[in-house]
Design a protein around this motif. Structure first.
Motif, PDB file in Angstrom:
ATOM      1  N   GLU A  49     -16.025 -58.732  43.826  1.00  0.00           N
ATOM      2  CA  GLU A  49     -16.120 -59.203  45.200  1.00  0.00           C
ATOM      3  C   GLU A  49     -15.685 -58.100  46.154  1.00  0.00           C
ATOM      4  N   PRO A  50     -16.279 -58.041  47.345  1.00  0.00           N
ATOM      5  CA  PRO A  50     -15.820 -57.090  48.348  1.00  0.00           C
ATOM      6  C   PRO A  50     -14.450 -57.493  48.865  1.00  0.00           C
ATOM      7  N   GLY A  51     -13.791 -56.577  49.557  1.00  0.00           N
ATOM      8  CA  GLY A  51     -12.497 -56.902  50.135  1.00  0.00           C
ATOM      9  C   GLY A  51     -12.621 -57.975  51.200  1.00  0.00           C
ATOM     10  N   LYS A  52     -11.562 -58.711  51.423  1.00  0.00           N
ATOM     11  CA  LYS A  52     -11.570 -59.759  52.438  1.00  0.00           C
ATOM     12  C   LYS A  52     -11.595 -59.137  53.832  1.00  0.00           C
ATOM     13  N   ALA A 250     -21.275 -46.425  38.750  1.00  0.00           N
ATOM     14  CA  ALA A 250     -21.882 -47.177  39.840  1.00  0.00           C
ATOM     15  C   ALA A 250     -21.007 -48.358  40.238  1.00  0.00           C
ATOM     16  N   ASN A 251     -20.947 -48.625  41.530  1.00  0.00           N
ATOM     17  CA  ASN A 251     -20.232 -49.776  42.055  1.00  0.00           C
ATOM     18  C   ASN A 251     -20.964 -51.053  41.651  1.00  0.00           C
ATOM     19  N   MET A 257     -23.931 -47.159  45.292  1.00  0.00           N
ATOM     20  CA  MET A 257     -22.650 -46.565  45.657  1.00  0.00           C
ATOM     21  C   MET A 257     -21.937 -46.125  44.377  1.00  0.00           C
ATOM     22  N   VAL A 258     -20.962 -45.220  44.532  1.00  0.00           N
ATOM     23  CA  VAL A 258     -20.231 -44.674  43.395  1.00  0.00           C
ATOM     24  C   VAL A 258     -18.736 -44.969  43.556  1.00  0.00           C
ATOM     25  N   GLU A 259     -18.118 -45.495  42.512  1.00  0.00           N
ATOM     26  CA  GLU A 259     -16.697 -45.840  42.556  1.00  0.00           C
ATOM     27  C   GLU A 259     -15.823 -44.644  42.923  1.00  0.00           C
ATOM     28  N   TRP A 307     -17.588 -52.598  49.706  1.00  0.00           N
ATOM     29  CA  TRP A 307     -17.820 -52.320  48.286  1.00  0.00           C
ATOM     30  C   TRP A 307     -16.666 -52.694  47.359  1.00  0.00           C
ATOM     31  N   GLY A 308     -15.549 -53.134  47.903  1.00  0.00           N
ATOM     32  CA  GLY A 308     -14.410 -53.457  47.049  1.00  0.00           C
ATOM     33  C   GLY A 308     -13.717 -52.186  46.577  1.00  0.00           C
ATOM     34  N   GLY A 309     -13.586 -52.042  45.257  1.00  0.00           N
ATOM     35  CA  GLY A 309     -12.921 -50.873  44.703  1.00  0.00           C
ATOM     36  C   GLY A 309     -11.636 -51.263  43.990  1.00  0.00           C
ATOM     37  N   THR A 310     -11.065 -50.316  43.246  1.00  0.00           N
ATOM     38  CA  THR A 310      -9.861 -50.590  42.473  1.00  0.00           C
ATOM     39  C   THR A 310      -8.667 -50.879  43.367  1.00  0.00           C
ATOM     40  N   LYS A 311      -8.524 -50.094  44.438  1.00  0.00           N
ATOM     41  CA  LYS A 311      -7.429 -50.280  45.389  1.00  0.00           C
ATOM     42  C   LYS A 311      -7.988 -50.303  46.804  1.00  0.00           C
TER      43      LYS A 311
END
Length: 319
Positions: A49-52, A250-251, A257-259, A307-311
């Motif tokens: 999920e994308p960030g809030k 890939a995201n 997109m790329v992580e 895009w979300g992401g790890t952090k």
């Protein structure tokens, strides 16, 4: 006496039942709160999920005016599309490749009034801060010891080749670079690494000092030019849809997109230098300003919200 014995027996029975219950609900000890009706479901890693939506209550007024058409309650690709439309519509002045010399002298100086420009990637072997990555702003050209115009998004990795018009002359990704060191980069796609800038295997690491800058420039190019500037690199070498300028995973929200870019965006915060470049191009009264801004410089958290992401990246609009 019998009544007391019955009460003791009943209490013991209750204690026995409660001690072996399998009810997973834990009573909330906080006064005034209701007990949840069902356990919280764990996050499913297969459904990223994308960030809030962020707290953007501290957005500067001039930026609030610029972004007034964007619905920041949106997340994911819906927010990307809003930002893409604005970034395209606000791009009013289209610079020539020749204009970039003068634009860079205005935007890439070390400080207002300085005669030195920062060099993306620095020089070969440079190991300390950004003040070491400079050259006289008038010492430009194609010879060793001079600076030239680096296509941070390598021209030949565009879809099609970016040439030197349109995305090929967009000042948001063209930066001064040392002639010799820029030739070492060539058209290598970006790759993970650490330390100073260098070639690694079949890729190029921009350096700890510059990886966040590069991430935000690549995100801008993707938002502004769509499939012409896809970040995700096709390792097979095909230059059709799917090629791009970054090697990495890939995201899952957006496979183009790329992580790695999300990691760099979070790890290397926006510098005052980046902000100054962005302000220049956002002000159409400046001679070489394009009129549009890089939204990920204004607020890196926008990348997280899409895009979300790890952090999560820093939210610079939060109080």
């Amino acid at each position: 006496m019998r009544m007391n014995l019955l009460l003791v027996t009943f209490a013991s029975l209750l204690l026995s039942v409660s001690s072996c219950t399998k009810d997973p609900i834990i009573t909330d000890p906080t006064p005034g709160k209701e007990k949840p009706t069902e356990p919280t479901k764990p996050i499913d890693p297969s459904k990223p999920e994308p960030g809030k939506p962020g707290d953007f209550s501290n957005m500067p007024k001039e930026q609030a005016d610029y972004y007034k058409t964007v619905d920041f309650k949106k997340t994911g690709m819906a927010l990307k599309e809003d930002l893409a439309k604005l970034t395209n519509d606000a791009h009013k002045r289209f610079l020539s490749y020749g204009d970039i010399w003068e634009a860079s002298k205005a935007t890439d100086v070390v400080s207002v009034g300085s005669n030195e420009v920062y060099l993306l990637y620095g020089h070969e072997g440079v190991t300390s801060g950004k003040t070491a990555y400079t050259r006289n702003k008038n010492n430009h050209g194609g010879n060793e010891g001079q600076w030239n115009r680096e296509h941070t998004y390598a021209k030949s990795l565009g879809t099609p080749n970016l040439q030197e018009t349109g995305p090929g002359s967009d000042a948001h990704h063209l930066r001064p670079a040392d002639v010799k060191w820029n030739s070492e980069r060539g058209n290598l796609p970006f790759i993970a690494g650490s330390g100073v800038s260098k070639a690694i295997a079949k890729g190029w690491y921009p350096g700890d000092e510059w990886k966040g800058d590069v991430a935000r420039m690549m995100m801008y190019m993707y938002v502004r030019y769509g499939d012409r500037c896809i970040p995700k690199y096709d390792a097979s070498g095909n230059k059709g849809i799917g090629s791009g300028v970054v090697i990495g995973t890939a995201n899952k929200i957006d496979p183009k997109m790329v992580e790695l870019l999300l990691e760099w965006n979070e790890q290397d915060p926006v510098s005052e230098f980046e902000k100054r470049r962005n302000e220049y191009h956002g002000n159409r009264s400046n001679k070489y300003a394009q009129g549009n801004r890089n939204p990920f410089i204004d607020n890196p958290y926008l990348a997280t919200q899409i895009w979300g992401g790890t952090k999560p990246a820093e939210n610079t609009w939060k109080k």
